[in-house]
Design a protein around this motif. Structure first.
Motif, PDB file in Angstrom:
ATOM      1  N   ALA A 149       7.198 -35.428  39.990  1.00 62.27           N
ATOM      2  CA  ALA A 149       7.695 -35.147  38.646  1.00 62.27           C
ATOM      3  C   ALA A 149       7.636 -36.404  37.782  1.00 62.27           C
ATOM      4  O   ALA A 149       8.029 -37.479  38.208  1.00 62.27           O
ATOM      5  N   GLU A 150       7.107 -36.248  36.564  1.00 61.73           N
ATOM      6  CA  GLU A 150       7.054 -37.356  35.616  1.00 61.73           C
ATOM      7  C   GLU A 150       8.281 -37.305  34.719  1.00 61.73           C
ATOM      8  O   GLU A 150       8.871 -36.254  34.531  1.00 61.73           O
ATOM      9  N   THR A 151       8.635 -38.439  34.130  1.00 62.47           N
ATOM     10  CA  THR A 151       9.773 -38.469  33.228  1.00 62.47           C
ATOM     11  C   THR A 151       9.318 -38.137  31.807  1.00 62.47           C
ATOM     12  O   THR A 151       8.169 -38.331  31.439  1.00 62.47           O
ATOM     13  N   PHE A 152      10.233 -37.629  31.020  1.00 64.33           N
ATOM     14  CA  PHE A 152       9.985 -37.318  29.622  1.00 64.33           C
ATOM     15  C   PHE A 152      10.481 -38.487  28.773  1.00 64.33           C
ATOM     16  O   PHE A 152      11.418 -39.178  29.161  1.00 64.33           O
ATOM     17  N   PRO A 153       9.904 -38.683  27.582  1.00 61.59           N
ATOM     18  CA  PRO A 153      10.379 -39.765  26.715  1.00 61.59           C
ATOM     19  C   PRO A 153      11.785 -39.447  26.196  1.00 61.59           C
ATOM     20  O   PRO A 153      12.144 -38.285  26.022  1.00 61.59           O
ATOM     21  N   ASP A 154      12.569 -40.486  25.957  1.00 55.54           N
ATOM     22  CA  ASP A 154      13.902 -40.304  25.389  1.00 55.54           C
ATOM     23  C   ASP A 154      13.840 -40.015  23.899  1.00 55.54           C
ATOM     24  O   ASP A 154      14.721 -39.373  23.347  1.00 55.54           O
ATOM     25  N   ILE A 155      12.803 -40.517  23.236  1.00 59.54           N
ATOM     26  CA  ILE A 155      12.661 -40.365  21.794  1.00 59.54           C
ATOM     27  C   ILE A 155      11.255 -39.855  21.478  1.00 59.54           C
ATOM     28  O   ILE A 155      10.271 -40.348  22.029  1.00 59.54           O
ATOM     29  N   GLY A 181       3.713 -31.572  18.743  1.00 60.57           N
ATOM     30  CA  GLY A 181       3.777 -32.683  19.677  1.00 60.57           C
ATOM     31  C   GLY A 181       3.807 -32.212  21.111  1.00 60.57           C
ATOM     32  O   GLY A 181       3.733 -31.013  21.395  1.00 60.57           O
ATOM     33  N   ASP A 182       3.913 -33.173  22.004  1.00 60.56           N
ATOM     34  CA  ASP A 182       3.943 -32.901  23.432  1.00 60.56           C
ATOM     35  C   ASP A 182       5.207 -33.521  24.025  1.00 60.56           C
ATOM     36  O   ASP A 182       5.424 -34.725  23.884  1.00 60.56           O
ATOM     37  N   LEU A 183       6.040 -32.704  24.656  1.00 56.99           N
ATOM     38  CA  LEU A 183       7.292 -33.190  25.240  1.00 56.99           C
ATOM     39  C   LEU A 183       7.049 -34.181  26.373  1.00 56.99           C
ATOM     40  O   LEU A 183       7.871 -35.040  26.634  1.00 56.99           O
ATOM     41  N   ARG A 184       5.943 -34.067  27.055  1.00 54.99           N
ATOM     42  CA  ARG A 184       5.654 -34.949  28.195  1.00 54.99           C
ATOM     43  C   ARG A 184       5.263 -36.343  27.716  1.00 54.99           C
ATOM     44  O   ARG A 184       5.720 -37.333  28.249  1.00 54.99           O
ATOM     45  N   THR A 185       4.397 -36.430  26.671  1.00 50.26           N
ATOM     46  CA  THR A 185       3.899 -37.736  26.220  1.00 50.26           C
ATOM     47  C   THR A 185       4.668 -38.291  25.034  1.00 50.26           C
ATOM     48  O   THR A 185       4.664 -39.493  24.798  1.00 50.26           O
ATOM     49  N   GLY A 186       5.280 -37.413  24.233  1.00 47.41           N
ATOM     50  CA  GLY A 186       5.963 -37.847  23.022  1.00 47.41           C
ATOM     51  C   GLY A 186       5.023 -38.023  21.839  1.00 47.41           C
ATOM     52  O   GLY A 186       5.457 -38.331  20.739  1.00 47.41           O
ATOM     53  N   ARG A 187       3.722 -37.809  22.049  1.00 52.70           N
ATOM     54  CA  ARG A 187       2.753 -37.973  20.958  1.00 52.70           C
ATOM     55  C   ARG A 187       2.540 -36.650  20.234  1.00 52.70           C
ATOM     56  O   ARG A 187       2.726 -35.578  20.809  1.00 52.70           O
ATOM     57  N   GLY A 188       2.116 -36.757  18.969  1.00 49.85           N
ATOM     58  CA  GLY A 188       1.846 -35.560  18.193  1.00 49.85           C
ATOM     59  C   GLY A 188       1.173 -35.893  16.889  1.00 49.85           C
ATOM     60  O   GLY A 188       0.930 -37.064  16.573  1.00 49.85           O
ATOM     61  N   ASP A 189       0.875 -34.863  16.112  1.00 46.72           N
ATOM     62  CA  ASP A 189       0.196 -35.021  14.828  1.00 46.72           C
ATOM     63  C   ASP A 189       0.476 -33.777  13.993  1.00 46.72           C
ATOM     64  O   ASP A 189       0.948 -32.760  14.510  1.00 46.72           O
ATOM     65  N   LEU A 190       0.163 -33.852  12.699  1.00 47.36           N
ATOM     66  CA  LEU A 190       0.360 -32.694  11.834  1.00 47.36           C
ATOM     67  C   LEU A 190      -0.607 -31.584  12.219  1.00 47.36           C
ATOM     68  O   LEU A 190      -1.807 -31.804  12.371  1.00 47.36           O
TER      69      LEU A 190
END
Length: 79
Positions: free
Chosen positions: A26-32, A65-74
């Motif tokens: 299991a990988e961790t999710f970003p806090d922010i 966005g992506d809950l796993r990486t924390g990255r996203g875009d419009l």
């Protein structure tokens, strides 16, 4: 680009974990997770897998966005 930060609770992250809880892989999710500054999020929804969407009251844009990486875009440009 300036961003606004949104906290993701550990409970939300646990609900959307792809790997079973307690799994050694299991990988961790970003806090922010950062969304565009000034977007004034109207609502946050989840999609398939770890996708997350936030609509903007300010201009009607939709951020994806992506809950796993924390990255996203419009996903949808605002007016």
């Amino acid at each position: 680009m300036r961003t606004r930060r949104v906290l993701v609770t550990s409970a939300l992250a646990a609900v959307f974990a792809v790997a079973p809880l307690g799994s050694a892989t299991a990988e961790t999710f970003p806090d922010i997770i950062s969304i565009p500054t000034g977007s004034m999020p109207e609502g946050i929804a989840t999609g398939i897998g770890t996708s997350i969407y936030a609509g903007s009251r300010a201009d009607g844009s939709v951020w994806r966005g992506d809950l796993r990486t924390g990255r996203g875009d419009l996903l949808v440009q605002g007016a």
